[in-house]
Write a protein that holds these residues in place. Structure first.
Motif, PDB file in Angstrom:
ATOM      1  N   MET A   9       0.828  -1.196   0.000  1.00 12.45           N
ATOM      2  CA  MET A   9       0.000   0.000   0.000  1.00 12.45           C
ATOM      3  C   MET A   9       0.868   1.253   0.000  1.00 12.45           C
ATOM      4  O   MET A   9       0.488   2.273  -0.551  1.00 12.45           O
ATOM      5  CB  MET A   9      -0.919   0.002   1.225  1.00 12.45           C
ATOM      6  N   SER A  10       2.039   1.152   0.637  1.00 10.00           N
ATOM      7  CA  SER A  10       3.003   2.249   0.642  1.00 10.00           C
ATOM      8  C   SER A  10       4.396   1.655   0.571  1.00 10.00           C
ATOM      9  O   SER A  10       4.597   0.445   0.784  1.00 10.00           O
ATOM     10  CB  SER A  10       2.848   3.115   1.898  1.00 10.00           C
ATOM     11  N   LYS A  11       5.378   2.464   0.320  1.00  5.42           N
ATOM     12  CA  LYS A  11       6.751   1.976   0.170  1.00  5.42           C
ATOM     13  C   LYS A  11       7.252   1.316   1.447  1.00  5.42           C
ATOM     14  O   LYS A  11       7.990   0.319   1.410  1.00  5.42           O
ATOM     15  CB  LYS A  11       7.677   3.123  -0.212  1.00  5.42           C
ATOM     16  N   ASP A  12       6.886   1.842   2.597  1.00  9.60           N
ATOM     17  CA  ASP A  12       7.377   1.309   3.864  1.00  9.60           C
ATOM     18  C   ASP A  12       6.927  -0.122   4.110  1.00  9.60           C
ATOM     19  O   ASP A  12       7.557  -0.852   4.888  1.00  9.60           O
ATOM     20  CB  ASP A  12       6.923   2.198   5.022  1.00  9.60           C
ATOM     21  N   ASP A  13       5.828  -0.534   3.471  1.00  8.60           N
ATOM     22  CA  ASP A  13       5.346  -1.905   3.679  1.00  8.60           C
ATOM     23  C   ASP A  13       6.337  -2.935   3.160  1.00  8.60           C
ATOM     24  O   ASP A  13       6.328  -4.093   3.600  1.00  8.60           O
ATOM     25  CB  ASP A  13       3.999  -2.105   2.976  1.00  8.60           C
ATOM     26  N   LEU A  14       7.208  -2.551   2.204  1.00  9.71           N
ATOM     27  CA  LEU A  14       8.192  -3.484   1.679  1.00  9.71           C
ATOM     28  C   LEU A  14       9.399  -3.648   2.599  1.00  9.71           C
ATOM     29  O   LEU A  14      10.258  -4.508   2.367  1.00  9.71           O
ATOM     30  CB  LEU A  14       8.677  -3.008   0.301  1.00  9.71           C
ATOM     31  N   LEU A  15       9.444  -2.857   3.641  1.00 16.68           N
ATOM     32  CA  LEU A  15      10.577  -2.934   4.569  1.00 16.68           C
ATOM     33  C   LEU A  15      10.270  -3.818   5.763  1.00 16.68           C
ATOM     34  O   LEU A  15      11.179  -4.147   6.550  1.00 16.68           O
ATOM     35  CB  LEU A  15      10.960  -1.528   5.058  1.00 16.68           C
ATOM     36  N   ASN A  16       9.015  -4.215   5.947  1.00 13.04           N
ATOM     37  CA  ASN A  16       8.607  -5.002   7.115  1.00 13.04           C
ATOM     38  C   ASN A  16       7.934  -6.291   6.653  1.00 13.04           C
ATOM     39  O   ASN A  16       7.052  -6.276   5.797  1.00 13.04           O
ATOM     40  CB  ASN A  16       7.645  -4.203   7.993  1.00 13.04           C
ATOM     41  N   ARG A  17       8.349  -7.419   7.231  1.00 17.89           N
ATOM     42  CA  ARG A  17       7.755  -8.710   6.884  1.00 17.89           C
ATOM     43  C   ARG A  17       6.539  -8.942   7.766  1.00 17.89           C
ATOM     44  O   ARG A  17       6.630  -8.876   9.006  1.00 17.89           O
ATOM     45  CB  ARG A  17       8.771  -9.827   7.064  1.00 17.89           C
ATOM     46  N   THR A  18       5.396  -9.204   7.144  1.00 14.94           N
ATOM     47  CA  THR A  18       4.162  -9.483   7.888  1.00 14.94           C
ATOM     48  C   THR A  18       3.689 -10.911   7.690  1.00 14.94           C
ATOM     49  O   THR A  18       2.827 -11.379   8.426  1.00 14.94           O
ATOM     50  CB  THR A  18       3.042  -8.525   7.424  1.00 14.94           C
ATOM     51  N   GLU A  19       4.218 -11.599   6.665  1.00 11.33           N
ATOM     52  CA  GLU A  19       3.821 -12.963   6.398  1.00 11.33           C
ATOM     53  C   GLU A  19       5.075 -13.785   6.089  1.00 11.33           C
ATOM     54  O   GLU A  19       6.090 -13.257   5.619  1.00 11.33           O
ATOM     55  CB  GLU A  19       2.861 -13.049   5.216  1.00 11.33           C
ATOM     56  N   ALA A  20       4.963 -15.086   6.334  1.00 14.65           N
ATOM     57  CA  ALA A  20       6.060 -15.987   6.009  1.00 14.65           C
ATOM     58  C   ALA A  20       6.190 -16.107   4.496  1.00 14.65           C
ATOM     59  O   ALA A  20       5.194 -16.196   3.773  1.00 14.65           O
ATOM     60  CB  ALA A  20       5.805 -17.369   6.621  1.00 14.65           C
ATOM     61  N   GLY A  21       7.398 -16.087   3.988  1.00  6.99           N
ATOM     62  CA  GLY A  21       7.643 -16.196   2.562  1.00  6.99           C
ATOM     63  C   GLY A  21       7.465 -14.901   1.815  1.00  6.99           C
ATOM     64  O   GLY A  21       7.534 -14.869   0.576  1.00  6.99           O
TER      65      GLY A  21
END
Length: 927
Positions: A9-21
């Protein structure tokens, strides 16, 4: 490499893992490393191709994060590499998608490549678009230096590159990319990624003006709506864009039209209109800009796809009750477009006619809207309907009556549109080209009397027909009452039977067909079926006059069955009359003649009604010619010109009243008046110059005849303007001279004098018209005709005085134009003055003498000598006349009368002789 790239949804979401894999960016590289990272990606791409993004995504993501601060050359290089990579991948994608043996690992890998490339491409496009739409920074110049613009890299043409990026996205969405997902449904995040990029681009006004870019965006969105279930999202986004960007009104309407026609998606119109209909009225009143954009969008949508809008019109009709006049105007405009483009055809079914009548009722009601802008808009809509000939004939009289009431509206804008609508009604009337009420009334009375003469012989036949159906009905009524009594005994049974009534009707049957079916059932003694069909017909066509009248006459009667019987009686009477009339028309040719005569009489009656209504508007519009508002005057001028062309009886009063407007200080009013009279009097339209000149002379003569002094003065100014602009050419002037000299056959004295007056008016702009024809004026105007027609002499003198006008420039001197004192002009004027003083039957001697003396003093070299000789001659004539009269009276009176006159106490006074000249004439010349 097993991972799943989730679109953030935003660029910062690619810096944090929320799901396995889940794929996560391990490191955002600093800005100074960007050139090296770009070169690393270039090398990896050469070896691995489009899949290089799987290992180098962090580098591209880092460039995206630092994009605003990067050097323009580096930006351009990065864009070129990214675009080349995704173009290469899209070229190989069809073969990948057609591979039916693709395993889950390969599917996941290709899906990640697709999503990563698409994400980077869309993010770069949005960032470049934001940079391109930023306000231009101007460098404040120092003294002596010119202004300069801060520009990016001149070699990077973003408009061209934007089209390339859109072309790639368009290729992607038109492929069967859903095969990469399991199950094969494209995730909503991917759809939003592509569509949000398109919506972002549309915010730039320049994109709306670029046809290629705009069409590419429409194709992408159309594919998303058709293939990836983006209808609801698109409708909400369209409304959001309209609230913030007014320049998108027309482009978004074009887009929706394309979605409907090319991608066969009509549901998006339903969603958009439903969402607009749900907007709170208070919000519409507060957000004037957004409301204006929504209104313009709906109106343009109705212009482009009116049939689709018609199917969803009910969801926005509630907006007619909101406070926002802009939205009310919008709904009314939509209704107008639907009536013109969908409901104006000949072959409308009953439902369409009903819809049209309801829409027209709404438009009539809002002629009295509380807001002037709404009243004005409705009048414009009615004008469009009239101009497109989409107004039903039976409604025209009611509309004219309502519009005439708006001519006195307090709002000038409403009055302006009301005048224009009346003019349009007159110009587009379906009756006749000449609406002279007197002639129409005479024809109507004549044809009506003829019709009445044709009808008496058929009264006996009508009586026989009426008696026949009444006899039949008496038997049917008895049977019907028995059936209705049986049905009313059991309520439940009645309800069940009414539930099955639908089986008797077809969906496309009209009320007339249903009536005929019920009539046939009665004739065949199927009374129960007839009652069932009647009950259903009343539900479906409750507004039919048959059911309305029965309901009104039996409002106090609670017996439903009796109501049904009365309905059936009226229906049976109507159908019996129709059947007998049809049979009679087939067997009797006289009936056809009567029918034709009835149609003719009704036509003439409608013509007369329309003509009388237009005449009622004339006095009101005539008052508007004196308005302080320019729009009122301009509209009134156009109306009277049109009314005069259509032969409206009292339009001439307005035409004459317009003459005074030639003195207006407003240039556009003066030009409108000049153009109006040119159109009416100087544009005959023929090809023969001589015939055209005859028509122009006749027109001007008719205009001058009966004119007041003020009208004649205004007309003179108008004639001078026509001469200055060469509208009155030499052929017209020549014909006026021929009319004055009575060379044309059947020319009357009045026409001759009128032509002379027109020549004098024209001479005010061109002195040569009189100067070159002085001899003609003396010979014809001061010749034998002058002894009996002092008015002619006066008009000749007025024409000659035009020669005394000596226009010179300031600071210069010009010798005035004079004739020698022995010129024929002064000789003839002297003779006419002296001989005319004895002609006491002519009451125009003094006005003539006034103008004659003016001519003498303005054009003679020695006016005092000429006038002195005239006074002497007048004195001699008067003296000799008095002497002769005195001698005649003394010699002819009896002695007894003389004795009575000599008595000092005589009560009588001697009356002056009627043959003596008036002393006032002599005194006038002296003074």
């Amino acid at each position: 490499m097993d991972f799943e790239f989730l679109l953030p949804m935003s660029k910062d979401d690619l810096l944090n893992r929320t799901e396995a894999g889940q794929y996560v960016v391990e490191e955002v590289f600093p800005q100074r490393q960007m050139p090296d990272r770009l070169q690393d990606y270039r090398k990896t791409y050469k070896s691995k191709g489009p899949s290089a993004i799987l290992t180098c995504f962090d580098s591209l993501f880092s460039m995206l994060c630092h994009l605003k601060n990067l050097d323009p050359e580096l930006k351009s290089e990065a864009w070129s590499i990214i675009l080349t990579g995704i173009e290469d991948y899209v070229d190989h994608l069809p073969a990948i998608l057609d591979n039916g043996n693709m395993n889950s690992h390969d599917r996941n890998t290709n899906l990640n490549v697709l999503k990563m490339n698409s994400y980077i491409l869309c993010q770069f496009m949005e960032q470049f678009e934001s940079d391109a739409t930023k306000p231009t920074i101007l460098v404040v110049p120092t003294k002596g230096r010119t202004k300069s613009r801060k520009r990016s890299n001149d070699s990077f043409d973003w408009e061209t590159e934007r089209e390339k990026g859109l072309a790639v996205l368009c290729q992607i969405v038109h492929l069967n990319i859903h095969r990469l997902w399991e199950p094969p449904i494209v995730e909503e995040e991917f759809v939003n990624l592509i569509t949000n990029c398109c919506y972002k681009l549309m915010e730039n006004p320049g994109v709306s003006r670029n046809k290629t870019t705009k069409e590419a965006i429409f194709d992408i969105l159309g594919a998303m709506i058709k293939k990836y279930n983006h209808t609801l999202g698109a409708s909400l986004k369209i409304i959001q864009l309209l609230h913030h960007f007014e320049h998108l009104v027309s482009p978004l309407a074009q887009a929706v039209e394309k979605f409907v026609n090319q991608y066969n998606n009509k549901s998006i119109v339903s969603e958009i209109m439903r969402e607009i209909g749900r907007i709170d009225g208070a919000d519409l009143s507060r957000d004037s800009s957004g409301t204006r954009a929504l209104s313009g969008f709906l109106v343009e949508l109705a212009e482009r796809i009116p049939a689709v809008v018609l199917t969803n019109i009910s969801v926005i009709l509630v907006l007619l009750e909101c406070e926002s006049y802009s939205m009310r105007n919008c709904v009314l405009s939509v209704i107008g477009e639907i009536v013109i483009k969908v409901l104006s055809n000949e072959g409308l079914n009953d439902k369409q006619k009903k819809d049209r009548n309801q829409f027209l009722d709404i438009l009539e009601d809002h002629l009295h809207d509380v807001h002037a802008f709404c009243r004005s808009k409705v009048l414009q809509i009615w004008a469009n309907i009239v101009n497109e000939k989409a107004i039903p004939l039976q409604r025209e009289a009611g509309v004219v009556k309502l519009v005439i009431g708006r001519l006195q509206d307090k709002s000038s804008q409403v009055r302006k549109n009301a005048i224009q609508l009346v003019t349009s009604l007159l110009r587009s009337n379906p009756y006749t080209a000449k609406l002279t009420a007197e002639e129409l009334k005479e024809n109507y009375e004549k044809e009506k009397a003829k019709l009445e003469g044709m009808l008496p012989g058929r009264e006996g036949d009508n009586t026989d027909t009426e008696g026949a159906w009444l006899e039949e009905w008496k038997h049917i009524e008895v049977c019907l009452r028995e059936v209705t009594q049986t049905l009313s005994d059991d309520d439940e049974e009645e309800e069940e039977e009414e539930m099955d009534v639908d089986n008797h009707f077809d969906e496309d049957e009209t009320i007339q067909q249903i009536k005929q079916t019920i009539y046939t059932a009665l004739k065949n003694k199927n009374y129960k079926t007839a009652l069932e069909m009647l009950v259903q017909a009343k539900k479906l066509w409750s507004d039919d006059p048959l059911f309305i009248n029965i309901r009104q006459t039996d409002s106090e009667d609670n017996d439903v069955t009796l109501d049904h019987v009365k309905c059936l009686k009226e229906l049976y009477k109507e159908c019996s009359a129709s059947v007998s009339t049809t049979a009679e028309e087939e067997n009797n040719p006289i009936v056809n003649e009567v029918t034709k005569q009835q149609v003719l009489v009704q036509y003439l009656k409608d013509c007369l009604t329309f003509a009388n209504q237009i005449q009622q508007a004339v006095p009101v519009i005539c008052q508007l010619l004196g308005s302080k508002n320019i729009s009122d005057i301009m509209g009134a001028i156009e109306f009277f010109v049109t009314g005069f062309e259509f032969g409206v009886s009292n339009s001439m009063s307005g035409i004459r009243h317009m003459l005074s407007l030639v003195w207006s200080k407003e240039s556009n009013i003066k030009e409108a008046v000049t153009s109006a009279y040119k159109r009416l009097y100087l544009t005959p339209g023929g090809s023969n110059k001589r015939a055209n000149a005859h028509v122009i002379v006749s027109n001007l003569t008719a205009l001058l005849s009966g004119a007041t002094l003020g009208d004649a003065t205004s007309l003179e100014e108008l004639i001078k303007e026509f001469v200055r602009t060469k509208e009155l050419n030499a052929s017209v002037i020549q014909l006026l001279w021929e009319t004055f000299t009575m060379k044309l056959p059947k020319t009357t004295d009045e026409e001759s004098r009128t032509s002379l007056v027109l020549l004098g008016m024209a001479a005010g702009a061109d002195l040569d018209i009189v100067r070159s024809n002085v001899e003609v004026l003396v010979r014809e105007g001061l010749g034998p005709r002058a002894d009996k027609d002092f008015s002619l002499v006066r008009d000749v003198c007025l024409a000659l005085t035009k020669l005394a006008v000596n226009k010179v420039k300031a600071g210069s001197y010009s010798e005035p134009f004079r004739f020698p004192q022995d010129h024929d002009i002064f000789a003839r004027l002297s003779a006419i003055l002296v001989s005319g003083v004895m002609n006491l039957d002519q009451t125009d001697w003094i006005p003539m003498a006034e103008q004659a003396i003016n001519v003498i003093y303005k054009l003679s070299e020695h006016p005092d000598i000429v006038c002195g000789d005239i006074i002497k001659s007048l004195a001699n004539v008067i003296k000799s006349t008095y002497a002769q009269t005195a001698e005649g009276d003394n010699g002819n009176r009896p002695d007894s009368q003389q004795d009575n006159d000599n008595r000092p106490d005589s009560q009588g006074e001697q009356a002056p002789s009627t043959d003596e000249p008036e002393p006032g004439m002599f005194l006038y010349c002296i003074l």
